[in-house]
Design a protein around this motif. Sequence first.
Motif, PDB file in Angstrom:
ATOM      1  N   ASN A  40       0.825  -1.209   0.000  1.00 47.87           N
ATOM      2  CA  ASN A  40       0.000   0.000   0.000  1.00 47.87           C
ATOM      3  C   ASN A  40       0.860   1.261   0.000  1.00 47.87           C
ATOM      4  O   ASN A  40       0.584   2.221  -0.722  1.00 47.87           O
ATOM      5  CB  ASN A  40      -0.931   0.009   1.217  1.00 47.87           C
TER       6      ASN A  40
ATOM      7  N   ILE B 213       0.898   4.035  -3.042  1.00 44.74           N
ATOM      8  CA  ILE B 213       0.568   5.440  -2.807  1.00 44.74           C
ATOM      9  C   ILE B 213       1.715   6.343  -3.263  1.00 44.74           C
ATOM     10  O   ILE B 213       1.496   7.387  -3.883  1.00 44.74           O
ATOM     11  CB  ILE B 213       0.241   5.679  -1.324  1.00 44.74           C
TER      12      ILE B 213
ATOM     13  N   LEU C 229      -6.259   0.861  -5.069  1.00 44.98           N
ATOM     14  CA  LEU C 229      -4.961   1.491  -5.343  1.00 44.98           C
ATOM     15  C   LEU C 229      -4.272   0.843  -6.540  1.00 44.98           C
ATOM     16  O   LEU C 229      -3.682   1.532  -7.381  1.00 44.98           O
ATOM     17  CB  LEU C 229      -4.062   1.397  -4.112  1.00 44.98           C
TER      18      LEU C 229
ATOM     19  N   ILE D 146     -11.123   7.615  -4.080  1.00 44.50           N
ATOM     20  CA  ILE D 146     -10.620   6.872  -5.241  1.00 44.50           C
ATOM     21  C   ILE D 146     -11.790   6.561  -6.164  1.00 44.50           C
ATOM     22  O   ILE D 146     -12.813   6.046  -5.725  1.00 44.50           O
ATOM     23  CB  ILE D 146      -9.969   5.537  -4.817  1.00 44.50           C
TER      24      ILE D 146
END
Length: 256
Positions: free
Chosen positions: A83, A87, A132, A223
């Motif tokens: 993660n 990012i 993501l 998102i």
Amino acid sequence: MMNELDYLERSSRRSAIISLIGILIFITSLVFASYNLFNSNKELKRVKVELKKSSDSLSKQKKAVAELKSRVAGLKLDESQLNQYLITLIESTQANQGNAFADGESIDWGNVKKTIISLPSGKRKLALTIALLTTWKQIPFELGKNTPRSSFDSPGYIQYVLKQTGVNISRNTAEPLSVTIMKRYKKVDEPLPGDLIFYKGQIGSFGFFYLAPGTANGQGIAIGTLQAASPLGIYDTININTEYFPFIGYYRVEYD
């Protein structure tokens, strides 16, 4: 005199017989006791063997549990590292897009990382990890689409991500998919990462996955996608909630 001798002889014989019987009873008792002792020792050995097996099995189970805990800890670490990496990668990509809705300068990426990494492992965190991953690919917008192989529209993207976590939402031909999704979930005042944010669009409602707090007077960092000019990405909703796209509300997704 002979009678007395006969009597004594008979008495001696009776005593001898009684003594012999007593000896036989004693010997029989001794044999029986020995037999029971032998069986008891045999049973004791069997119990010791079973206890040894149980002890070995317990040791193996404890070792297996320890290994499993170690693997789980490793998976959690890998998930958090993934993660964080995603990012960072998205931040560097979107900061150079020149797109107002995906402007990296308006997003507190440190807070976004902290929010996601601090989430406990589970379907909610999995949904954001999948979001993501797909966001990094910057898949284009197209009405009615819901596949990373070509394109997404807003509710199609929500439907796709939720499906990957085991949450299935079927399209109802009698109403837009966004309406179906909003009907399914309860409206809330305070969102959790992984909940949904919906806005009223010009040709229907559209939504995002809530990620983290954002700029004041906005609805947070989110998102998703909303139109052809805004590909799949991470947005600060302060730039979305306008008179053209009024805020409808937050919706709680029950993942477990």
